[in-house]
Design a protein around this motif. Structure first.
Motif, PDB file in Angstrom:
ATOM      1  N   LYS A   1       0.812  -1.225   0.000  1.00 53.64           N
ATOM      2  CA  LYS A   1       0.000   0.000   0.000  1.00 53.64           C
ATOM      3  C   LYS A   1       0.845   1.275   0.000  1.00 53.64           C
ATOM      4  N   ARG A   2       2.068   1.182   0.520  1.00 58.87           N
ATOM      5  CA  ARG A   2       2.848   2.392   0.771  1.00 58.87           C
ATOM      6  C   ARG A   2       3.751   2.760  -0.395  1.00 58.87           C
ATOM      7  N   ASP A   3       4.233   3.992  -0.332  1.00 60.14           N
ATOM      8  CA  ASP A   3       5.282   4.433  -1.248  1.00 60.14           C
ATOM      9  C   ASP A   3       6.526   3.587  -0.967  1.00 60.14           C
ATOM     10  N   PRO A   4       7.095   2.939  -1.956  1.00 60.96           N
ATOM     11  CA  PRO A   4       8.252   2.072  -1.695  1.00 60.96           C
ATOM     12  C   PRO A   4       9.520   2.833  -1.338  1.00 60.96           C
ATOM     13  N   ARG A   5       9.541   4.128  -1.565  1.00 61.85           N
ATOM     14  CA  ARG A   5      10.745   4.918  -1.292  1.00 61.85           C
ATOM     15  C   ARG A   5      10.656   5.573   0.089  1.00 61.85           C
ATOM     16  N   ALA A   6      11.687   5.408   0.879  1.00 62.74           N
ATOM     17  CA  ALA A   6      11.795   6.135   2.145  1.00 62.74           C
ATOM     18  C   ALA A   6      12.711   7.334   1.925  1.00 62.74           C
ATOM     19  N   HIS A   7      12.453   8.409   2.635  1.00 64.88           N
ATOM     20  CA  HIS A   7      13.273   9.618   2.525  1.00 64.88           C
ATOM     21  C   HIS A   7      13.968   9.856   3.865  1.00 64.88           C
ATOM     22  N   TYR A   8      15.202  10.346   3.806  1.00 62.39           N
ATOM     23  CA  TYR A   8      16.012  10.464   5.004  1.00 62.39           C
ATOM     24  C   TYR A   8      16.556  11.880   5.186  1.00 62.39           C
ATOM     25  N   ALA A   9      16.688  12.275   6.445  1.00 65.97           N
ATOM     26  CA  ALA A   9      17.364  13.511   6.804  1.00 65.97           C
ATOM     27  C   ALA A   9      18.785  13.167   7.240  1.00 65.97           C
ATOM     28  N   ASN A  10      19.546  14.173   7.663  1.00 68.83           N
ATOM     29  CA  ASN A  10      20.910  13.919   8.121  1.00 68.83           C
ATOM     30  C   ASN A  10      20.948  13.308   9.512  1.00 68.83           C
ATOM     31  N   GLY A  11      19.885  13.487  10.268  1.00 75.47           N
ATOM     32  CA  GLY A  11      19.824  12.958  11.625  1.00 75.47           C
ATOM     33  C   GLY A  11      18.593  13.502  12.318  1.00 75.47           C
ATOM     34  N   VAL A  12      18.232  12.918  13.456  1.00 76.62           N
ATOM     35  CA  VAL A  12      17.073  13.372  14.231  1.00 76.62           C
ATOM     36  C   VAL A  12      17.559  14.174  15.432  1.00 76.62           C
ATOM     37  N   THR A  13      17.174  15.442  15.485  1.00 73.37           N
ATOM     38  CA  THR A  13      17.587  16.303  16.589  1.00 73.37           C
ATOM     39  C   THR A  13      16.414  16.752  17.454  1.00 73.37           C
ATOM     40  N   ALA A  14      15.204  16.387  17.072  1.00 71.40           N
ATOM     41  CA  ALA A  14      14.024  16.754  17.869  1.00 71.40           C
ATOM     42  C   ALA A  14      12.923  15.739  17.639  1.00 71.40           C
ATOM     43  N   ILE A  15      12.030  15.658  18.611  1.00 74.60           N
ATOM     44  CA  ILE A  15      10.890  14.746  18.539  1.00 74.60           C
ATOM     45  C   ILE A  15       9.619  15.534  18.788  1.00 74.60           C
ATOM     46  N   PHE A  16       8.606  15.272  17.969  1.00 77.41           N
ATOM     47  CA  PHE A  16       7.290  15.863  18.187  1.00 77.41           C
ATOM     48  C   PHE A  16       6.342  14.780  18.692  1.00 77.41           C
ATOM     49  N   ILE A  17       5.633  15.108  19.769  1.00 76.25           N
ATOM     50  CA  ILE A  17       4.694  14.183  20.394  1.00 76.25           C
ATOM     51  C   ILE A  17       3.286  14.467  19.885  1.00 76.25           C
ATOM     52  N   HIS A  18       2.575  13.405  19.537  1.00 77.32           N
ATOM     53  CA  HIS A  18       1.221  13.482  18.982  1.00 77.32           C
ATOM     54  C   HIS A  18       0.286  12.570  19.774  1.00 77.32           C
ATOM     55  N   HIS A  19      -1.003  12.699  19.518  1.00 78.36           N
ATOM     56  CA  HIS A  19      -1.938  11.637  19.887  1.00 78.36           C
ATOM     57  C   HIS A  19      -2.728  11.285  18.635  1.00 78.36           C
ATOM     58  N   THR A  20      -3.292  10.088  18.620  1.00 78.40           N
ATOM     59  CA  THR A  20      -3.987   9.632  17.422  1.00 78.40           C
ATOM     60  C   THR A  20      -5.431  10.098  17.370  1.00 78.40           C
ATOM     61  N   ASP A  21      -5.926  10.699  18.477  1.00 82.89           N
ATOM     62  CA  ASP A  21      -7.303  11.197  18.545  1.00 82.89           C
ATOM     63  C   ASP A  21      -8.295  10.063  18.294  1.00 82.89           C
ATOM     64  N   THR A  22      -8.020   8.928  18.921  1.00 78.37           N
ATOM     65  CA  THR A  22      -8.878   7.756  18.839  1.00 78.37           C
ATOM     66  C   THR A  22      -9.271   7.354  20.262  1.00 78.37           C
ATOM     67  N   PRO A  23     -10.254   6.469  20.438  1.00 77.19           N
ATOM     68  CA  PRO A  23     -10.700   6.088  21.791  1.00 77.19           C
ATOM     69  C   PRO A  23      -9.580   5.527  22.656  1.00 77.19           C
ATOM     70  N   ASN A  24      -9.700   5.737  23.981  1.00 85.87           N
ATOM     71  CA  ASN A  24      -8.684   5.295  24.932  1.00 85.87           C
ATOM     72  C   ASN A  24      -8.963   3.909  25.503  1.00 85.87           C
ATOM     73  N   ALA A  25     -10.215   3.461  25.483  1.00 83.07           N
ATOM     74  CA  ALA A  25     -10.591   2.197  26.124  1.00 83.07           C
ATOM     75  C   ALA A  25     -10.424   1.031  25.160  1.00 83.07           C
ATOM     76  N   TYR A  26      -9.177   0.737  24.817  1.00 80.38           N
ATOM     77  CA  TYR A  26      -8.910  -0.366  23.907  1.00 80.38           C
ATOM     78  C   TYR A  26      -8.098  -1.445  24.615  1.00 80.38           C
ATOM     79  N   ASP A  27      -8.189  -2.638  24.103  1.00 78.88           N
ATOM     80  CA  ASP A  27      -7.376  -3.752  24.570  1.00 78.88           C
ATOM     81  C   ASP A  27      -6.068  -3.723  23.787  1.00 78.88           C
ATOM     82  N   CYS A  28      -4.955  -3.780  24.470  1.00 77.96           N
ATOM     83  CA  CYS A  28      -3.668  -3.688  23.777  1.00 77.96           C
ATOM     84  C   CYS A  28      -3.449  -4.833  22.793  1.00 77.96           C
TER      85      CYS A  28
END
Length: 293
Positions: free
Chosen positions: A89-116
């Motif tokens: 399903k996905r684009d077969p090409r991955a794209h890369y940066a020189n390195g990771v210097t920061a992280i952004f935190i997200h939530h998926t905005d989906t229900p919390n009462a799920y079974d892992c």
């Protein structure tokens, strides 16, 4: 006699300089880790965590002050193959940066009462939606974390590589996106295993480039739709919220409120005790640590 002079404010044993075991659990990396102590790990299906031997081996070093790297153990990450991502399903090409210097935190905005146990199925649905509806070519997030503390590979390309995602418009280059599975608006409790896993993952990922999770970094916007016009350089926490770079409520007030604690824990897992990194002062070249000549 050769001498190593250590400042009294830090312990050399608090600096992990070992490779991660192949089967490290997320909970084990956090459990029992206190300021000033080495990070500990649990092997999946085993008993108490062993102590990490973090004493460095120094050979033939010139007279200098050597700063220890900001490194942390790699946690267990559930691979795309394990959650059964449909790679056609996905684009077969991955794209890369020189390195990771920061992280952004997200939530998926989906229900919390799920079974892992149901998370792999949930991921497949999110994955399909982000490709089909968002047109991102793959998962937008680099990683996802569930309420039980399990960490999942998101966007393809290699978890230890600086894969460019589609998570924070204008600031995808040189960053990684970690999504907490659920919705974390004001008044919602962030599960402790999830919070710990985010810190463990951030400590490792930022440590690959020697970035202190408590530091500030400068990022340059690549898109006028972000909070900053294209080409603008802006200062961010090394662990920031999605809303810091884009006009959104993500990742929710509850998770934003936990970011200072996540930064501190991530720094501790890199071998720090909430102060500057330990430094070893070497008075002269050392052929070995084995006493006098």
């Amino acid at each position: 006699m050769w001498r190593i002079v250590l400042p009294l404010t830090a312990s050399i044993a608090a600096v992990p300089l070992v490779a991660a075991p192949a089967r490290v659990t997320t909970a084990g990396v956090v459990a029992g880790t206190m300021p000033g102590s080495p990070a500990s790990v649990l092997l999946a299906g085993t008993g108490p965590a062993p102590t990490v031997d973090s004493t460095p081996s120094l050979v033939a070093l010139s007279a200098m002050a050597v700063a220890f790297p900001h490194a942390a153990l790699r946690p267990t990450i559930v691979s795309r193959a394990q959650w059964r991502a449909d790679e056609t399903k996905r684009d077969p090409r991955a794209h890369y940066a020189n390195g990771v210097t920061a992280i952004f935190i997200h939530h998926t905005d989906t229900p919390n009462a799920y079974d892992c146990a149901d998370v792999p199925h949930m991921l497949r649905n999110l994955y399909t939606g982000q490709i089909r509806d968002q047109g991102w070519g793959d998962f937008g997030y680099n990683f996802l974390v569930d309420r039980c503390g399990n960490i999942y590979e998101g966007r393809a390309g290699g978890v230890d590589r600086p894969v460019v995602g589609s998570h924070t418009q204008g600031f995808n280059q040189g960053t990684a996106g970690i999504a907490a599975i659920g919705t974390f608006e004001r008044g919602t409790k962030v599960p402790a295993p999830m919070e710990h896993a985010i810190a463990v993952l951030a400590a490792w990922k930022l440590g690959l480039r020697g970035v202190d999770p408590r530091s500030k970094v400068r990022l340059t916007s690549t898109n006028d739709k972000s909070r900053y016009p294209k080409g603008t350089s802006a200062s961010f926490h090394a662990i920031s919220a999605h809303r810091d770079g884009f006009a959104t409520d993500c990742p929710g007030e509850a998770l934003v409120a936990r970011l200072p604690a996540i930064r501190d824990l991530a720094a501790r897992l890199q071998g720090k005790v909430l102060r500057e990194p330990a430094r070893v002062q070497l008075s002269q070249a050392l052929p070995s640590l084995g006493g006098s000549r």
